[in-house]
Design a protein around this motif. Structure first.
Motif, PDB file in Angstrom:
ATOM      1  N   ARG A 139     -15.028  11.862   4.032  1.00 48.74           N
ATOM      2  CA  ARG A 139     -14.931  10.693   4.913  1.00 48.74           C
ATOM      3  C   ARG A 139     -16.306  10.285   5.455  1.00 48.74           C
ATOM      4  O   ARG A 139     -16.652   9.105   5.496  1.00 48.74           O
TER       5      ARG A 139
ATOM      6  N   GLN B 192       0.276   4.381   1.171  1.00 50.36           N
ATOM      7  CA  GLN B 192       0.317   5.226   2.352  1.00 50.36           C
ATOM      8  C   GLN B 192      -0.239   4.462   3.547  1.00 50.36           C
ATOM      9  O   GLN B 192      -1.435   4.239   3.643  1.00 50.36           O
TER      10      GLN B 192
ATOM     11  N   SER C 228      -0.562   5.524   6.397  1.00 54.00           N
ATOM     12  CA  SER C 228      -1.250   6.428   7.310  1.00 54.00           C
ATOM     13  C   SER C 228      -2.742   6.561   7.000  1.00 54.00           C
ATOM     14  O   SER C 228      -3.523   6.969   7.853  1.00 54.00           O
ATOM     15  N   THR C 229      -3.160   6.258   5.778  1.00 51.31           N
ATOM     16  CA  THR C 229      -4.558   6.447   5.420  1.00 51.31           C
ATOM     17  C   THR C 229      -5.420   5.325   5.991  1.00 51.31           C
ATOM     18  O   THR C 229      -4.959   4.189   6.155  1.00 51.31           O
ATOM     19  N   ASP C 230      -6.677   5.651   6.283  1.00 49.35           N
ATOM     20  CA  ASP C 230      -7.606   4.613   6.712  1.00 49.35           C
ATOM     21  C   ASP C 230      -8.570   4.248   5.590  1.00 49.35           C
ATOM     22  O   ASP C 230      -9.583   3.602   5.829  1.00 49.35           O
ATOM     23  N   PHE C 231      -8.246   4.655   4.356  1.00 50.90           N
ATOM     24  CA  PHE C 231      -9.055   4.214   3.227  1.00 50.90           C
ATOM     25  C   PHE C 231      -8.871   2.712   3.048  1.00 50.90           C
ATOM     26  O   PHE C 231      -7.758   2.201   3.152  1.00 50.90           O
ATOM     27  N   PRO C 232      -9.952   1.967   2.786  1.00 49.96           N
ATOM     28  CA  PRO C 232      -9.845   0.503   2.723  1.00 49.96           C
ATOM     29  C   PRO C 232      -8.916   0.038   1.600  1.00 49.96           C
ATOM     30  O   PRO C 232      -8.906   0.624   0.519  1.00 49.96           O
TER      31      PRO C 232
ATOM     32  N   HIS D 172     -18.420   8.386   2.957  1.00 48.06           N
ATOM     33  CA  HIS D 172     -17.853   7.178   2.347  1.00 48.06           C
ATOM     34  C   HIS D 172     -18.858   6.033   2.354  1.00 48.06           C
ATOM     35  O   HIS D 172     -19.483   5.740   3.373  1.00 48.06           O
TER      36      HIS D 172
ATOM     37  N   GLN E  88       0.831  -1.191   0.000  1.00 42.62           N
ATOM     38  CA  GLN E  88       0.000   0.000   0.000  1.00 42.62           C
ATOM     39  C   GLN E  88       0.874   1.252   0.000  1.00 42.62           C
ATOM     40  O   GLN E  88       1.933   1.300   0.633  1.00 42.62           O
TER      41      GLN E  88
ATOM     42  N   ASP F 218      -4.817   6.609  -0.806  1.00 43.79           N
ATOM     43  CA  ASP F 218      -4.520   7.654   0.167  1.00 43.79           C
ATOM     44  C   ASP F 218      -5.833   8.362   0.474  1.00 43.79           C
ATOM     45  O   ASP F 218      -6.891   7.990  -0.055  1.00 43.79           O
ATOM     46  N   ASP F 219      -5.791   9.410   1.286  1.00 41.94           N
ATOM     47  CA  ASP F 219      -7.029  10.040   1.747  1.00 41.94           C
ATOM     48  C   ASP F 219      -7.879  10.613   0.615  1.00 41.94           C
ATOM     49  O   ASP F 219      -9.106  10.671   0.720  1.00 41.94           O
TER      50      ASP F 219
END
Length: 318
Positions: free
Chosen positions: A237, A8, A10-14, A240, A6, A299-300
């Motif tokens: 967010r 990034q 740091s991102t919480d995108f699935p 989403h 992946q 990423d975000d």
């Protein structure tokens, strides 16, 4: 090809993975006759980056090897690339469906009178940006006189059969919100566009694609300057929808920049997030690659594609 990491952490995108590859999206350069406030490419009249013929030849070989079904060209104004016509002719000869993400005002520029006829002769699907159906809103986003020029261009495309049933010439329009908001529901907005444009100008078209503004590049700078970046990201967010993940464009296409380097989508290209989150790789190195089930760099900003009804190169996802 780079490993499936992946981009990034740091991102919480699935995390998402690729399906079958069917579309090659190519940015032919950042040169454009206008400079829009929402442009995630930061295209404009002063940009000099243009894809060369050698890179296009690599792409033609890649399309043959991979059995690519669709070539989606973008920019800038892709028609301003001096090799545009040769490239499109040769891709058409391969039996590939052609799509041109057209800034319709290019048709009104001196020296580009050939554009409508060329597109019609080669059965190119036209995806034309018209971020609103009123002059004030369009000119605010894209510059004074853009609405008038766009209308004149659409009338010329209609005259060649574009947008008319059974012509085989597809004309789709693209809507972008004026600022830091999600697009309204696509179907009723399309009905409004069709009614207004026909009643006022006699213009017909096939589909309206609603596309969210991505919080990157020129639009991102506007958000930061106005102190609205955090607010916009909270909106994306919060809206989403996991149901949109199956339909995001990056699952079935790869995006190629003007130098021939490859990314998971056009937005990742602008952020230099390389294919799969690995090292930068050129299209020439991927001719025989099996892309299915490879990881996609996220990423975000990816929340812009999954918020609300979703947003992709083909408009709403749900």
């Amino acid at each position: 090809m780079p490993g499936a990491v992946q981009a990034q952490a740091s991102t919480d995108f699935p995390p998402i993975r690729r399906g079958a590859l069917h579309t090659l999206q190519m940015n032919l350069g950042y040169l454009c006759n206008i400079a829009c406030t929402h442009c995630h490419v930061e295209a404009g009249p002063k940009r000099t980056e243009l894809m060369d013929r050698a890179t296009m030849d690599v792409a033609l070989d890649f399309m043959r090897a991979q059995g690519i079904r669709c070539l989606d060209v973008t920019g800038g104004s892709p028609e301003m690339n001096p090799y545009f016509r040769d490239f499109m002719r040769e891709a058409r000869a391969l039996g590939v469906h052609l799509m041109d993400r057209c800034n319709p005002t290019i048709i009104e520029e001196p020296g580009y009178e050939w554009v409508p006829g060329f597109l019609a002769d080669h059965r190119v699907e036209v995806i034309a940006s018209l971020p609103c159906y009123t002059a004030d809103n369009v000119d605010a986003q894209r510059g004074k006189g853009v609405f008038e020029a766009s209308i004149a261009a659409l009338i010329k495309l209609n005259a060649l059969g574009y947008g008319h049933p059974d012509s085989g010439l597809t004309l789709n329009l693209v809507y972008n919100p004026a600022g830091a908001s999600l697009p309204p529901p696509q179907a009723p907005l399309e009905a409004d566009y069709k009614r207004f444009l026909f009643d006022e100008f006699g213009i017909v078209f096939d589909n309206l694609f609603t596309i969210a503004n991505m919080p990157i590049k020129r639009f991102a700078r506007t958000l930061w300057r106005e102190g609205r970046m955090d607010q916009y990201m909270t909106l994306l967010r919060g809206a989403h929808s996991p149901d949109n993940l199956d339909g995001v464009m990056c699952r079935g296409l790869i995006s190629v920049d003007w130098q021939g380097y490859v990314y998971d989508c056009d937005f990742n290209q602008m952020l230099d997030l390389a294919l799969g989150g690995g090292s930068r790789v050129h299209l020439s190195a991927l001719r025989d690659t099996d892309f299915e089930q490879r990881s996609i760099a996220v990423d975000d900003h990816c929340f812009g594609c999954t918020a609300g009804q979703g947003s992709s190169c083909g408009g709403a996802l749900s």
